[in-house]
Design a protein around this motif. Structure first.
Motif, PDB file in Angstrom:
ATOM      1  N   GLY A 156       0.796  -1.229   0.000  1.00 19.77           N
ATOM      2  CA  GLY A 156       0.000   0.000   0.000  1.00 19.77           C
ATOM      3  C   GLY A 156       0.822   1.270   0.000  1.00 19.77           C
ATOM      4  O   GLY A 156       0.281   2.358   0.193  1.00 19.77           O
ATOM      5  N   ASN A 157       2.110   1.180  -0.236  1.00 18.73           N
ATOM      6  CA  ASN A 157       2.968   2.364  -0.189  1.00 18.73           C
ATOM      7  C   ASN A 157       2.758   3.342  -1.337  1.00 18.73           C
ATOM      8  O   ASN A 157       3.251   4.460  -1.277  1.00 18.73           O
ATOM      9  N   PHE A 158       2.045   2.940  -2.362  1.00 21.60           N
ATOM     10  CA  PHE A 158       1.763   3.830  -3.489  1.00 21.60           C
ATOM     11  C   PHE A 158       0.268   4.131  -3.606  1.00 21.60           C
ATOM     12  O   PHE A 158      -0.185   4.619  -4.633  1.00 21.60           O
ATOM     13  N   ASN A 159      -0.487   3.844  -2.548  1.00 17.88           N
ATOM     14  CA  ASN A 159      -1.947   3.950  -2.626  1.00 17.88           C
ATOM     15  C   ASN A 159      -2.455   5.332  -3.025  1.00 17.88           C
ATOM     16  O   ASN A 159      -3.409   5.432  -3.791  1.00 17.88           O
ATOM     17  N   ALA A 160      -1.835   6.396  -2.526  1.00 16.77           N
ATOM     18  CA  ALA A 160      -2.309   7.746  -2.871  1.00 16.77           C
ATOM     19  C   ALA A 160      -2.211   7.980  -4.379  1.00 16.77           C
ATOM     20  O   ALA A 160      -3.158   8.487  -5.002  1.00 16.77           O
ATOM     21  N   GLN A 161      -1.088   7.598  -4.966  1.00 17.32           N
ATOM     22  CA  GLN A 161      -0.927   7.765  -6.410  1.00 17.32           C
ATOM     23  C   GLN A 161      -1.855   6.849  -7.193  1.00 17.32           C
ATOM     24  O   GLN A 161      -2.400   7.238  -8.231  1.00 17.32           O
ATOM     25  N   LEU A 162      -2.055   5.645  -6.681  1.00 13.13           N
ATOM     26  CA  LEU A 162      -2.914   4.694  -7.373  1.00 13.13           C
ATOM     27  C   LEU A 162      -4.385   5.105  -7.295  1.00 13.13           C
ATOM     28  O   LEU A 162      -5.146   4.851  -8.233  1.00 13.13           O
ATOM     29  N   GLU A 163      -4.778   5.749  -6.216  1.00 14.25           N
ATOM     30  CA  GLU A 163      -6.146   6.267  -6.126  1.00 14.25           C
ATOM     31  C   GLU A 163      -6.379   7.349  -7.175  1.00 14.25           C
ATOM     32  O   GLU A 163      -7.441   7.403  -7.795  1.00 14.25           O
ATOM     33  N   GLU A 164      -5.381   8.204  -7.379  1.00 15.60           N
ATOM     34  CA  GLU A 164      -5.474   9.224  -8.433  1.00 15.60           C
ATOM     35  C   GLU A 164      -5.557   8.561  -9.806  1.00 15.60           C
ATOM     36  O   GLU A 164      -6.320   8.985 -10.659  1.00 15.60           O
ATOM     37  N   ALA A 165      -4.763   7.532  -9.999  1.00 12.98           N
ATOM     38  CA  ALA A 165      -4.790   6.799 -11.269  1.00 12.98           C
ATOM     39  C   ALA A 165      -6.155   6.143 -11.480  1.00 12.98           C
ATOM     40  O   ALA A 165      -6.666   6.131 -12.601  1.00 12.98           O
ATOM     41  N   ASP A 166      -6.749   5.603 -10.406  1.00 14.63           N
ATOM     42  CA  ASP A 166      -8.088   5.007 -10.512  1.00 14.63           C
ATOM     43  C   ASP A 166      -9.103   6.035 -10.987  1.00 14.63           C
ATOM     44  O   ASP A 166      -9.986   5.723 -11.795  1.00 14.63           O
ATOM     45  N   LYS A 167      -8.989   7.268 -10.504  1.00 14.61           N
ATOM     46  CA  LYS A 167      -9.903   8.331 -10.948  1.00 14.61           C
ATOM     47  C   LYS A 167      -9.730   8.580 -12.440  1.00 14.61           C
ATOM     48  O   LYS A 167     -10.707   8.734 -13.170  1.00 14.61           O
ATOM     49  N   GLY A 168      -8.487   8.621 -12.892  1.00 16.34           N
ATOM     50  CA  GLY A 168      -8.215   8.815 -14.318  1.00 16.34           C
ATOM     51  C   GLY A 168      -8.734   7.662 -15.159  1.00 16.34           C
ATOM     52  O   GLY A 168      -9.278   7.860 -16.246  1.00 16.34           O
TER      53      GLY A 168
END
Length: 133
Positions: free
Chosen positions: A101-113
């Protein structure tokens, strides 16, 4: 083998094996699959595919990408280098970091995209379908 019963038919989204279809894939699962693909491409240089790495003489420069955008790996840096012989170990390290989960913030943004892109594709397809009728 049991006889077929129509009650056996169920949506793929309810299946343990097929629940993560293209439509339901997350940025995290896409990134983990991508890392596995890069390891495969690295070990087989003749295989076709988009590479997230550039091979040097002693080092390999690599990035991790989701939704065609690089992930910040160290601070704001999206590209890192490792010794050539350590490429697979480095990729497995990043896979473990993603799973933790160390990249979760970036991956959440990617999920939005990804969601935005899917919706745009759906509306474009629907518009083309109604235009051809």
């Amino acid at each position: 083998m049991t006889a077929f019963n129509p009650s056996m038919i169920k949506p793929a989204s309810k299946s343990a094996e097929f629940a993560t279809t293209e439509q339901g894939r997350t940025a995290k699962s896409i990134l983990i699959d991508g890392i596995a693909k890069q390891i495969k491409l690295f070990s087989n240089p003749k295989e076709d595919g988009r590479r997230w790495f550039v091979l040097g003489q002693k080092e390999v420069a690599l990035t991790l990408r989701v939704n065609n955008k690089p992930i910040k790996l160290i601070g704001d840096e999206t590209k890192v280098v490792v010794p050539v012989e350590q490429f697979e170990a480095a990729m497995n390290h990043f896979k473990a970091e993603v799973e933790k989960g160390n990249f979760n913030a970036q991956l959440e943004e990617a999920d939005k995209g990804i969601a935005t892109r899917r919706e745009k594709l759906r509306s474009t397809r629907a518009a083309k379908k109604t235009a051809t009728k």
